[in-house]
Design a protein around this motif. Sequence first.
Motif, short mmCIF file in Angstrom:
data_model
loop_
_atom_site.label_atom_id
_atom_site.label_comp_id
_atom_site.label_asym_id
_atom_site.label_seq_id
_atom_site.Cartn_x
_atom_site.Cartn_y
_atom_site.Cartn_z
N HIS A 89 0.80 -1.22 0.00
CA HIS A 89 0.00 0.00 0.00
C HIS A 89 0.83 1.28 0.00
CE1 HIS A 89 -4.21 -1.61 0.73
NE2 HIS A 89 -3.44 -2.68 0.60
N ARG A 97 -3.63 -0.57 -9.52
CA ARG A 97 -4.91 0.04 -9.13
C ARG A 97 -6.01 -0.37 -10.12
NH1 ARG A 97 -3.70 3.86 -5.19
NH2 ARG A 97 -1.83 5.08 -5.50
N ARG A 101 -9.26 -2.56 -9.20
CA ARG A 101 -10.60 -2.01 -9.41
C ARG A 101 -11.44 -2.95 -10.27
NH1 ARG A 101 -12.25 1.80 -13.62
NH2 ARG A 101 -14.35 2.46 -13.13
N ARG A 188 -8.43 -6.68 4.73
CA ARG A 188 -8.11 -5.25 4.82
C ARG A 188 -7.42 -4.74 3.56
NH1 ARG A 188 -8.71 -2.66 9.61
NH2 ARG A 188 -9.37 -3.94 11.38
N ASP A 189 -6.64 -5.60 2.94
CA ASP A 189 -5.99 -5.23 1.69
C ASP A 189 -7.02 -5.11 0.57
OD1 ASP A 189 -4.34 -4.99 -0.56
OD2 ASP A 189 -3.99 -7.15 -0.65
N PHE A 191 -10.45 -5.06 0.67
CA PHE A 191 -11.53 -4.08 0.88
C PHE A 191 -10.94 -2.77 1.41
CE2 PHE A 191 -14.01 -8.09 1.17
CZ PHE A 191 -14.79 -7.87 0.04
N SER A 192 -10.09 -2.18 0.58
CA SER A 192 -9.49 -0.88 0.89
C SER A 192 -9.75 0.03 -0.31
CB SER A 192 -7.99 -1.03 1.11
OG SER A 192 -7.34 -1.30 -0.12
N LEU A 193 -9.35 1.27 -0.19
CA LEU A 193 -9.50 2.21 -1.30
C LEU A 193 -8.21 2.29 -2.13
CD1 LEU A 193 -11.50 5.10 0.44
CD2 LEU A 193 -12.37 3.17 -0.89
N HIS A 195 -7.51 1.02 -4.80
CA HIS A 195 -7.72 1.12 -6.25
C HIS A 195 -7.95 2.55 -6.71
CE1 HIS A 195 -11.63 0.87 -4.33
NE2 HIS A 195 -12.15 1.46 -5.39
N ILE A 196 -8.04 3.49 -5.75
CA ILE A 196 -8.28 4.90 -6.10
C ILE A 196 -6.98 5.67 -5.93
CG2 ILE A 196 -9.65 6.95 -5.62
CD1 ILE A 196 -11.68 5.15 -4.22
N SER A 197 -6.60 6.41 -6.97
CA SER A 197 -5.38 7.21 -6.87
C SER A 197 -5.70 8.56 -6.24
CB SER A 197 -4.77 7.42 -8.26
OG SER A 197 -5.68 8.10 -9.09
N ASP A 198 -4.66 9.20 -5.75
CA ASP A 198 -4.82 10.56 -5.23
C ASP A 198 -5.01 11.53 -6.38
OD1 ASP A 198 -4.54 9.75 -2.65
OD2 ASP A 198 -2.51 10.50 -2.40
#
Lengths: 244, 296
Positions: A89, A97, A101, A188-189, A191-193, A195-198
């Motif tokens: 992460h 990502r 997704r 936790r890995d 079901f995390s966000l 896949h979304i970039s900053d």
Amino acid sequence: MIVPRYGYGYWPRYGWLHPDQLWFVVHDSDHFVFVEEAVSVTPDELLRPDGEPISTNIVVGERPWRFRSSGIQTRKFIEVVDQFEALDHDNITDEQRQRRRGQLVEIFGDTPLPVLDLYADETSEDLLFLRGSLTPGSWYWIGVRERTREDDRLPVFVGATELEPGPYQPGSLEFIDRIPPYLEYRLRDIFSLAHISDVGFEEGGGEATPPPDKPSNEREDTDFLTLATKADFGQGLSSQEFEA
Amino acid sequence: MATVRNRKAIASPDLANIAGLSPLAKASRILGVRLFDVGQGDSVAILVDVEGNEEAALQLDYGGRERNPFTKNSDVDLRMPIAGNQLLMLTHWDEDHWCSAPKGTMAQNAVWLVPRQVTSPRAVRFSATLNDIHCIPESLVGQTLRFNTRNDDYILWEKIGSFPGAFAKDEDCNKSGVALAIVRKGLDGFEAILLPGDAPFEKVGCFLQLEQQGVALRGILAFHHGAGTHWTQATASLLQNWTKAKTLEVVFSCSQPNSYNHPDEGRYKALLPTTTAFLRTADARASKAIAIDLRF
């Protein structure tokens, strides 16, 4: 009362089991759940997770607490977990990502992810344990079984507005247990966000704006940040271009 | 008196203008906010004036869980329309702040700007269905960002707390999300409407800045649907000491009834002037309205 079905004596055995083997010992109504809410509620206005009123015949107590979680059938998760690449992460590439997704949609798009509402009255001898354990942000392994006429187990409602009504309206809490560490790590890995970039920001540039108590001709020359400009926001931002 | 933390105000240009989407770039004024009746949850549209026409420039949250007014999925788009490519910001990932979006189609075509948080499998799955979604960089936590109109009105916003990492077990998502303040210049000076999501007011640095700067309090969307949880002496002091505008309205966005005992209206009444108006989004339904507008 909660009966510790697995307990410490059984625990090391499950810790050693490979997910493929664990698949054979879990029940269809076992779920890995993420705790979203633990709150004291008013008994008169309660709704099931599917939005329907809770029957007055179901005793949740005069001063109930609700432990709301949502999750995935244990059997389903074990079945698909190895299809997901484990991500670092702190260093995720744009390709990772996109792949993550796509997998979330492809693998879980039609998978029921129900809400589980567990109730315990303020007088319940289990309440302190539940309040100390089922804290928001934690993951647990919960077993639900069909409710019998004289059932004194804690009621658990399983459902969601987008799902057909299931058999557990309510069911009874069979057990709560920790999730084997490796599987919790994977939950936790996955079901995390990740896949979304900053959205991209870069130092400097742009025109500073005064705070409301400053006259407009005395604009502050402070450090400030602006969004990167290499793509149209509405066209979708490439994480490669916009990573901070 | 609330302690003002040492925060660096970022005097940024209109943030989204830089990226090709400008929520306030065409707006001459901010008119106010539309607080939708969504049952239990929040959904807010920021209303602006564009060449004499009223438009919704930015959407904050798109929730509505228990006792929502939507009898069929298409009701969501009808009641809470969002233009394509409109910016939709999420205060945090609790389901009552986003769960109407999968029912409609318009919100799914918006540009989503969201906080990175530990969240539920349901939220993660939904987020993966969105084509245009971006997280706020953690490097900006605690810093105030700003959207400007063509004139003096503006929006301040901030991600108020850090993401502890995907494997952390102790994040309070109410206190690591996003809060906004809508600021308008009037004849008597600047006035603000606070949109804190579920975060206590004193946890929001840009709110503290506005109070320190003497910006008058014009409207409040009560945090966490008017819940009494998270209240501290600092919460009360900030509200009590904040300079009030001539008109002050407080709105509670929650279903009626609800199992949470929301709102705890007495806390607000004890602190705010007797002339303060207290409104509930659920009251809109009784008059067959879809929302309560809080206008400057």
